[in-house]
Design a protein around this motif. Structure first.
Motif, PDB file in Angstrom:
ATOM      1  N   SER A  45       0.821  -1.204   0.000  1.00  0.00           N
ATOM      2  CA  SER A  45       0.000   0.000   0.000  1.00  0.00           C
ATOM      3  C   SER A  45       0.856   1.255   0.000  1.00  0.00           C
ATOM      4  O   SER A  45       0.429   2.278  -0.519  1.00  0.00           O
ATOM      5  CB  SER A  45      -0.998  -0.015   1.150  1.00  0.00           C
ATOM      6  OG  SER A  45      -0.346  -0.041   2.386  1.00  0.00           O
ATOM      7  N   ALA A  46       2.052   1.204   0.551  1.00  0.00           N
ATOM      8  CA  ALA A  46       2.957   2.359   0.461  1.00  0.00           C
ATOM      9  C   ALA A  46       3.336   2.587  -0.999  1.00  0.00           C
ATOM     10  O   ALA A  46       3.381   3.725  -1.473  1.00  0.00           O
ATOM     11  CB  ALA A  46       4.202   2.140   1.316  1.00  0.00           C
ATOM     12  N   GLN A  47       3.575   1.502  -1.714  1.00  0.00           N
ATOM     13  CA  GLN A  47       3.890   1.619  -3.139  1.00  0.00           C
ATOM     14  C   GLN A  47       2.697   2.156  -3.913  1.00  0.00           C
ATOM     15  O   GLN A  47       2.857   3.013  -4.786  1.00  0.00           O
ATOM     16  CB  GLN A  47       4.356   0.276  -3.687  1.00  0.00           C
ATOM     17  CG  GLN A  47       5.704  -0.129  -3.121  1.00  0.00           C
ATOM     18  CD  GLN A  47       6.085  -1.552  -3.471  1.00  0.00           C
ATOM     19  OE1 GLN A  47       5.241  -2.408  -3.704  1.00  0.00           O
ATOM     20  NE2 GLN A  47       7.384  -1.816  -3.489  1.00  0.00           N
ATOM     21  N   ALA A  48       1.504   1.676  -3.594  1.00  0.00           N
ATOM     22  CA  ALA A  48       0.299   2.171  -4.264  1.00  0.00           C
ATOM     23  C   ALA A  48       0.089   3.648  -3.963  1.00  0.00           C
ATOM     24  O   ALA A  48      -0.293   4.425  -4.858  1.00  0.00           O
ATOM     25  CB  ALA A  48      -0.917   1.354  -3.827  1.00  0.00           C
ATOM     26  N   THR A  49       0.348   4.058  -2.739  1.00  0.00           N
ATOM     27  CA  THR A  49       0.235   5.469  -2.363  1.00  0.00           C
ATOM     28  C   THR A  49       1.213   6.304  -3.167  1.00  0.00           C
ATOM     29  O   THR A  49       0.858   7.365  -3.691  1.00  0.00           O
ATOM     30  CB  THR A  49       0.483   5.649  -0.851  1.00  0.00           C
ATOM     31  OG1 THR A  49      -0.523   4.933  -0.140  1.00  0.00           O
ATOM     32  CG2 THR A  49       0.467   7.111  -0.454  1.00  0.00           C
ATOM     33  N   ALA A  50       2.442   5.834  -3.281  1.00  0.00           N
ATOM     34  CA  ALA A  50       3.446   6.571  -4.054  1.00  0.00           C
ATOM     35  C   ALA A  50       3.031   6.670  -5.522  1.00  0.00           C
ATOM     36  O   ALA A  50       3.139   7.738  -6.132  1.00  0.00           O
ATOM     37  CB  ALA A  50       4.811   5.907  -3.927  1.00  0.00           C
ATOM     38  N   GLN A  51       2.531   5.575  -6.089  1.00  0.00           N
ATOM     39  CA  GLN A  51       2.084   5.603  -7.483  1.00  0.00           C
ATOM     40  C   GLN A  51       0.983   6.634  -7.673  1.00  0.00           C
ATOM     41  O   GLN A  51       0.995   7.395  -8.635  1.00  0.00           O
ATOM     42  CB  GLN A  51       1.554   4.229  -7.918  1.00  0.00           C
ATOM     43  CG  GLN A  51       2.639   3.241  -8.207  1.00  0.00           C
ATOM     44  CD  GLN A  51       2.070   1.901  -8.664  1.00  0.00           C
ATOM     45  OE1 GLN A  51       1.184   1.337  -8.044  1.00  0.00           O
ATOM     46  NE2 GLN A  51       2.603   1.397  -9.766  1.00  0.00           N
ATOM     47  N   GLN A  52       0.046   6.665  -6.737  1.00  0.00           N
ATOM     48  CA  GLN A  52      -1.059   7.613  -6.834  1.00  0.00           C
ATOM     49  C   GLN A  52      -0.567   9.048  -6.684  1.00  0.00           C
ATOM     50  O   GLN A  52      -1.001   9.933  -7.426  1.00  0.00           O
ATOM     51  CB  GLN A  52      -2.102   7.302  -5.764  1.00  0.00           C
ATOM     52  CG  GLN A  52      -3.340   8.161  -5.861  1.00  0.00           C
ATOM     53  CD  GLN A  52      -4.382   7.762  -4.835  1.00  0.00           C
ATOM     54  OE1 GLN A  52      -4.086   7.088  -3.850  1.00  0.00           O
ATOM     55  NE2 GLN A  52      -5.612   8.177  -5.060  1.00  0.00           N
ATOM     56  N   MET A  53       0.344   9.292  -5.753  1.00  0.00           N
ATOM     57  CA  MET A  53       0.845  10.643  -5.523  1.00  0.00           C
ATOM     58  C   MET A  53       1.682  11.140  -6.694  1.00  0.00           C
ATOM     59  O   MET A  53       1.635  12.324  -7.034  1.00  0.00           O
ATOM     60  CB  MET A  53       1.653  10.697  -4.224  1.00  0.00           C
ATOM     61  CG  MET A  53       0.798  10.531  -2.992  1.00  0.00           C
ATOM     62  SD  MET A  53       1.774  10.399  -1.474  1.00  0.00           S
ATOM     63  CE  MET A  53       2.234  12.107  -1.230  1.00  0.00           C
TER      64      MET A  53
END
Length: 138
Positions: A45-53
Motif C-alpha cells: 500500500s505504500a507503493q500504491a500510495t506513491a504511485q497515486q501521488m
C-alpha cells in the motif's frame, strides 16, 4: 457468536480484519474498517500510495528504485551509522516533520516529503535516480 464478540476477542489488526470478515459472513452484515484499521500500511500500500501521488509511471519507477535501495520500502528503516530514517532515508530524520507530524510512522507523509526533496534538489525523481546511480546515494 455475535460480530461484536468476535471483534472484541481479536487483538491484532490483521486478526481484527479477518474477524470482521468472519462476522460479516456469519451475520450477513457488512462491517466497515475503522480509521485505525484503514491506517495500517503494508509495503504494497505504500507503493500504491506513491504511485497515486506521483502519477507518472516513469517518475514512480525512479522513485521506487531509490526507495527500494534506501529502505526496502520499510517506513521505519534506520541507518545505524548516520541516523537516516524512513522510506527515503531523510537525514536528519526530523526534516520530514515539515510534511506532517506523523512522519515517523506514516509512509504517506514520508513519500510526500521525499517527493518534495527530490523535486526541489534534483528536479524530479528520475533526476534523483540518475544522481543515485552515479553516487550510490542522493
Amino acid at each position: 457468536m455475535s460480530a461484536v464478540s468476535i471483534l472484541r476477542a481479536v487483538a491484532t489488526p490483521k486478526k481484527a480484519l479477518a474477524g470482521a470478515a468472519l462476522a460479516a459472513a456469519t451475520c450477513g452484515t457488512l462491517i466497515a474498517a475503522t480509521p485505525a484499521q484503514a491506517a495500517t500500511t503494508t509495503t504494497g500500500s505504500a507503493q500504491a500510495t506513491a504511485q497515486q501521488m506521483i502519477g507518472d509511471s516513469a517518475q514512480y519507477q525512479c522513485f521506487s528504485n531509490i526507495v527500494q535501495r534506501e529502505s526496502n520500502w520499510n517506513p521505519t528503516a534506520t541507518n545505524a551509522s548516520s541516523g537516516a530514517y524512513g522510506l527515503v532515508q531523510a537525514l536528519p530524520a526530523t526534516k520530514m516533520a515539515s510534511a506532517g507530524s506523523d512522519w515517523k510512522t506514516n509512509p504517506s507523509t514520508q513519500i510526500k516529503w521525499g517527493l518534495g526533496y527530490m523535486n526541489e534538489r534534483y528536479g524530479s525523481p528520475c533526476e534523483a535516480w540518475d544522481f543515485w546511480q552515479s553516487n550510490n546515494w542522493y
